[in-house]
Design an enzyme around this catalytic site. Structure first.
Site, PDB file in Angstrom:
ATOM      1  N   HIS A  32       0.811  -1.219   0.000  1.00 38.16           N
ATOM      2  CA  HIS A  32       0.000   0.000   0.000  1.00 38.16           C
ATOM      3  C   HIS A  32       0.850   1.277   0.000  1.00 38.16           C
ATOM      4  CE1 HIS A  32       0.255  -0.222   4.513  1.00 38.16           C
ATOM      5  NE2 HIS A  32       0.232   1.096   4.394  1.00 38.16           N
TER       6      HIS A  32
ATOM      7  N   ASP B  35       0.207  -7.533   1.367  1.00 45.79           N
ATOM      8  CA  ASP B  35       0.613  -6.147   1.588  1.00 45.79           C
ATOM      9  C   ASP B  35       2.128  -6.011   1.699  1.00 45.79           C
ATOM     10  OD1 ASP B  35       0.254  -3.416   1.790  1.00 45.79           O
ATOM     11  OD2 ASP B  35      -0.086  -3.448   3.951  1.00 45.79           O
TER      12      ASP B  35
ATOM     13  N   SER C  10       4.367   2.648   7.895  1.00 44.08           N
ATOM     14  CA  SER C  10       4.080   1.449   7.103  1.00 44.08           C
ATOM     15  C   SER C  10       5.303   1.024   6.301  1.00 44.08           C
ATOM     16  CB  SER C  10       2.927   1.711   6.137  1.00 44.08           C
ATOM     17  OG  SER C  10       1.723   1.852   6.829  1.00 44.08           O
TER      18      SER C  10
END
Length: 187
Positions: free
Chosen positions: A46, A76, A158
């Site tokens: 992402h 992911d 992230s």
């Protein structure tokens, strides 16, 4: 590493008009391998999804263009490459591949260290504990079994490293629950 991405967002207006905007985002990554030609960096899918340009910034604040080597939206995860021939010798001397540990040997309550690019400000470190070892988390169309930590995971973290006390990679910071009822639930 800190990751900056540039993407194009198309906004549909009234009466069928469309407008394109350049958007910027940030995330984090971990140097996982190196061969004779490339440095390999893991991050979240992402973070780089839809990016037209990806720039990585190393601990010495030097920036280099990265390319997506592979990506998997279901897990992911993504792998980026940076050409070693593009990286100056000062930066080569300042970076290292991370030592990989095992998430299977973690214990509930064990200290955890999260490293990331919180809010795009550059590298930051937070500490906490392993709160759950196999938490099922529903994320959009997918359910994943993840580690849970109370180390602060903020936007931009992230793709960053979750480390044990030996400094070994045991997870990749991927998500957090955020609401007025929830505090300290990072995955």
């Amino acid at each position: 590493v800190s990751i900056s991405v540039k993407s194009t967002t198309i906004v549909n207006g009234m009466w069928g008009s469309q407008q394109e905007y350049e958007t910027q985002g940030s995330g984090s990554g971990v140097i996982i391998a190196q061969n004779d030609d490339y440095l390999y960096i893991s991050t979240n899918h992402h973070v780089i999804d839809g990016a037209k340009e990806i720039i990585v910034t190393f601990a010495n604040d030097k920036t280099f263009k990265a390319e997506v080597k592979g990506s998997d939206s279901d897990y992911d995860l993504a792998v980026l490459t940076v050409k070693l021939s593009d990286i100056d010798s000062e930066t080569i001397g300042a970076i290292r591949c991370i030592s990989i540990g095992s998430s299977e040997t973690l214990n509930l309550g064990e200290p955890a260290i999260a490293i990331g690019n919180a809010l795009g400000y550059g590298q930051s470190v937070t500490v906490g504990y392993i709160s759950a070892l196999a938490r099922e988390v529903k994320m959009e169309d997918n359910t994943m079994t993840l580690l849970q930590t109370d180390a602060a995971i903020n936007p931009g973290n992230s793709g960053g490293a979750l480390l044990n006390l030996k400094g070994q990679l045991v997870g990749i910071n991927s998500a957090k629950f955020a609401s007025t009822e929830v505090e300290g639930m990072g995955f």
